[in-house]
Write a protein that holds these residues in place. Sequence first.
Motif, PDB file in Angstrom:
ATOM      1  N   GLY A  37     -13.945 -58.245  10.153  1.00  0.00           N
ATOM      2  CA  GLY A  37     -13.180 -57.194  11.071  1.00  0.00           C
ATOM      3  C   GLY A  37     -11.743 -57.528  10.903  1.00  0.00           C
ATOM      4  N   VAL A  42     -12.611 -49.651   7.256  1.00  0.00           N
ATOM      5  CA  VAL A  42     -13.990 -49.514   7.728  1.00  0.00           C
ATOM      6  C   VAL A  42     -14.945 -48.872   6.654  1.00  0.00           C
ATOM      7  CG1 VAL A  42     -15.587 -48.466   9.454  1.00  0.00           C
ATOM      8  CG2 VAL A  42     -13.300 -49.275  10.118  1.00  0.00           C
ATOM      9  N   ILE A  45     -18.809 -45.699   8.513  1.00  0.00           N
ATOM     10  CA  ILE A  45     -18.243 -44.845   9.483  1.00  0.00           C
ATOM     11  C   ILE A  45     -19.311 -44.334  10.164  1.00  0.00           C
ATOM     12  CG2 ILE A  45     -16.780 -42.817   9.702  1.00  0.00           C
ATOM     13  CD1 ILE A  45     -15.439 -43.436   6.948  1.00  0.00           C
ATOM     14  N   GLU A  99     -16.878 -43.768  14.967  1.00  0.00           N
ATOM     15  CA  GLU A  99     -15.344 -43.444  14.506  1.00  0.00           C
ATOM     16  C   GLU A  99     -15.185 -41.990  14.955  1.00  0.00           C
ATOM     17  OE1 GLU A  99     -17.012 -45.697  12.683  1.00  0.00           O
ATOM     18  OE2 GLU A  99     -15.524 -46.959  13.092  1.00  0.00           O
ATOM     19  N   HIS A 311     -11.230 -47.751  20.207  1.00  0.00           N
ATOM     20  CA  HIS A 311     -11.528 -48.984  19.594  1.00  0.00           C
ATOM     21  C   HIS A 311     -10.298 -50.035  20.296  1.00  0.00           C
ATOM     22  CE1 HIS A 311     -14.846 -47.941  16.955  1.00  0.00           C
ATOM     23  NE2 HIS A 311     -14.414 -46.738  16.803  1.00  0.00           N
ATOM     24  N   ASN A 314      -9.424 -54.094  15.646  1.00  0.00           N
ATOM     25  CA  ASN A 314      -9.122 -53.563  14.113  1.00  0.00           C
ATOM     26  C   ASN A 314      -9.055 -52.089  14.316  1.00  0.00           C
ATOM     27  OD1 ASN A 314      -8.942 -53.411  11.522  1.00  0.00           O
ATOM     28  ND2 ASN A 314     -11.132 -53.426  11.099  1.00  0.00           N
ATOM     29  N   HIS A 318     -10.328 -48.357  12.116  1.00  0.00           N
ATOM     30  CA  HIS A 318     -11.333 -47.272  12.658  1.00  0.00           C
ATOM     31  C   HIS A 318     -10.555 -45.950  12.656  1.00  0.00           C
ATOM     32  CE1 HIS A 318     -14.688 -50.074  13.625  1.00  0.00           C
ATOM     33  NE2 HIS A 318     -13.657 -50.843  14.102  1.00  0.00           N
TER      34      HIS A 318
END
Lengths: 420, 326
Positions: A37, A42, A45, A99, A311, A314, A318
């Motif tokens: 990560g 990503v 998802i 996501e 999030h 990362n 995302h």
Amino acid sequence: MNTTRTVRRSAALLLVAALSTTVAACGSDDSASSGGGSSAAVTNIGFWDPYPQYDDSSDWAKYVQACAPEGATITRTAAPNTDLINNLTTAVKEDNAPEVVFLDNPAVPEASASGLLVPIDEVGIAASDADPNLAGPGTVDGKTYGVPLGANTLGLYYNEKVLKDAGVDPSGITDWASLNAALEKVTGAGHKGITFAGIPGEEGTFQFLPWFWGAGANLKDIGSPEAVAAGQLVSDWIGKGYAPKSAITDNQSASWDLFLTGDYGFAENGSWFAKSAADEKFPIAMMPIPAKDGGAAPVPTGGEFGVVPLHKENAQAHYAAAKAVIDCLLSSDNQVKTDNMLGYFTANQETRTEQIAAEPVYTSWTDAIDNAQGRTTDLGTAYLQTSAALSKAEQAALNAAGDAGQVKSAFEAAAQETQG
Amino acid sequence: MSRNSAATPTLERRATRAAAADRVADAAGDRPRRRRRRWAGVAFVAPLVVYLVVFYAYPLVENVSMSLHRFTRATYITGEAPYVGTEIYREVLTAPAFVPTVQQTAVFVVGSLVFQYVIGLGLAVFFHRHFPLSIVLRGLFLVPWLLPIIVSATTWQWMMDADSGILNRFLGLFGLDPVWWLGADNSLWAVTIANIWLGIPFNLVILYSGLQNIPADLYEAAALDGAGAWRRFVSITLPLLRPVSAITLLLGFVYTLKVVDIIWITTTGTGTSQTLATWAYGMAFGKGTSAVIRYSEASVVGTILLVLALVMGVVYLVVQRRDQEA
């Protein structure tokens, strides 16, 4: 003596071994997730929606999965609306939120005020060209947190065969008095009256609002005489036997099932049934829900918003994935396809006109959807509290079965509750 | 009892032998070995202690702490939950819904327990006298227990439907007016009836096994002395069934106090059918008419439920101890 000690020692060793493998397992898990990560795109998802009726083999699931960007896959999870926001709360806390979420519109203010969502402009999603009445619930304190994926609303379906048999002309139903007269005729002819969903909670409030607003009541004062009049209307339906007593616990699917028995004259239900209604065994038509003194009552908008959960680690990757999926499902060009899939109207008047032109069963819904109101537009985050109080009052009114004194005190008590 | 007293000497003997071994070890001046043994003991207890702490102590402490802090949905993200002392307790205890909810809970629990126990005991006595097909019939009585609650509760909801339910049609055969079973005024009785039906198998099974432990010669002797069936039931069955009855009622109390599913599926906890458990459930997850999440209020009610169950546990222990002394 010796044997017991050996047993003990080996047991202790086993325990140590077990503990250390657990620790090791945790350790390796950690390193894997942080390694993968760092800033990579990503690849898996997460996508949540409130449509448990569509399973993994459904067209809807396949349609969603086809929106995965190159090299990524979409894992779709469906849960009922009330569970979705609770699950989202814990997921955001653990920083493993999906996501993209399709969140019911009255839940958007609460979710954004609790810090679960990211404003869409921070994710790079362009503001949608949705009509203001439909985009309203997605905007909280001047920030836009979601893209409306379309809209649905409520109408008054009727069984043409039953009405004909009872000698009721549907075009003569323009206000509450003529509706009540029609119900009296229908039940007098040996049929049943009307089904609606009075279930406690948001779903019940959603179905009550057309009568509430149609009486001229306002969500800012749910103890007003207009609000009481709306409560009295549905209370009398139970008292006079026009509506089934099970309305107090029926949800919209259950009340639709009752209507589909063919015994009932009317059903208050959602536009998402419009297409399937055309294929039923008996002819079903729809009229806008009448207001108390005539004309079409304002109806609430239903439908979800595409939102992007917060999030921490990362985050940009995302959000990039989220943007790709939302663009694919909800951009102006693609929205019609998505909405046709779900039985929704598109959120933009221009595309909606094309959509309705292509699908004749929707024609009678045009005005309803143009005039629909957002539930949270007046009250924002305070809506949920008011909705709960209103739902309690409606429950009490239905149980009162026509008793005017009880209906009045129920709504006055509910009004006090929202102020306290 | 007799089995216990037979076991005791062996245990004692073993303990004496272990103590003797320790003395020998001491005499040899072998202290490290003793310490090692203590550590081994700790290691043996550790898994249980860890389990208890993680799965019992931690959630309980967390629940109480939640009831003293004001939790909102945003707490999960920001971590902000101001300490407010007993403020939330005061709010819940003075809420207009509190007193009626406690009364309804009492009716639900006591009503369920009394009828479940009496009917369960009657059936247990009935099946105690073996007759053809008695095992099959007894098996059939377990059906409510085996059915998933979503199935049985939905069936009750259909049967109790005010307009077309089978219960009202049955009443109609006798010329009685239909009852609005799931309406606000009657819903408490409706869910209590459904819950009684659900709890009978549990009472039947435990009381039936209790009956089998009563020696048959007691009944024979009583019959020889001229005791009738009722006298035998009152003077032999009931007293000898006391310990089993006590544990059945205690478990029944705890189960009934925390019932959510059957009430929620049949009435969504509306009207008089709201109990402390459904109230807490609605507030904790924003369900039913409680659209806003109220974690702290829900954990206050949860704590009250916990204390109630604990009190019953203590009552049970006191009764059991008095029985043993007698």
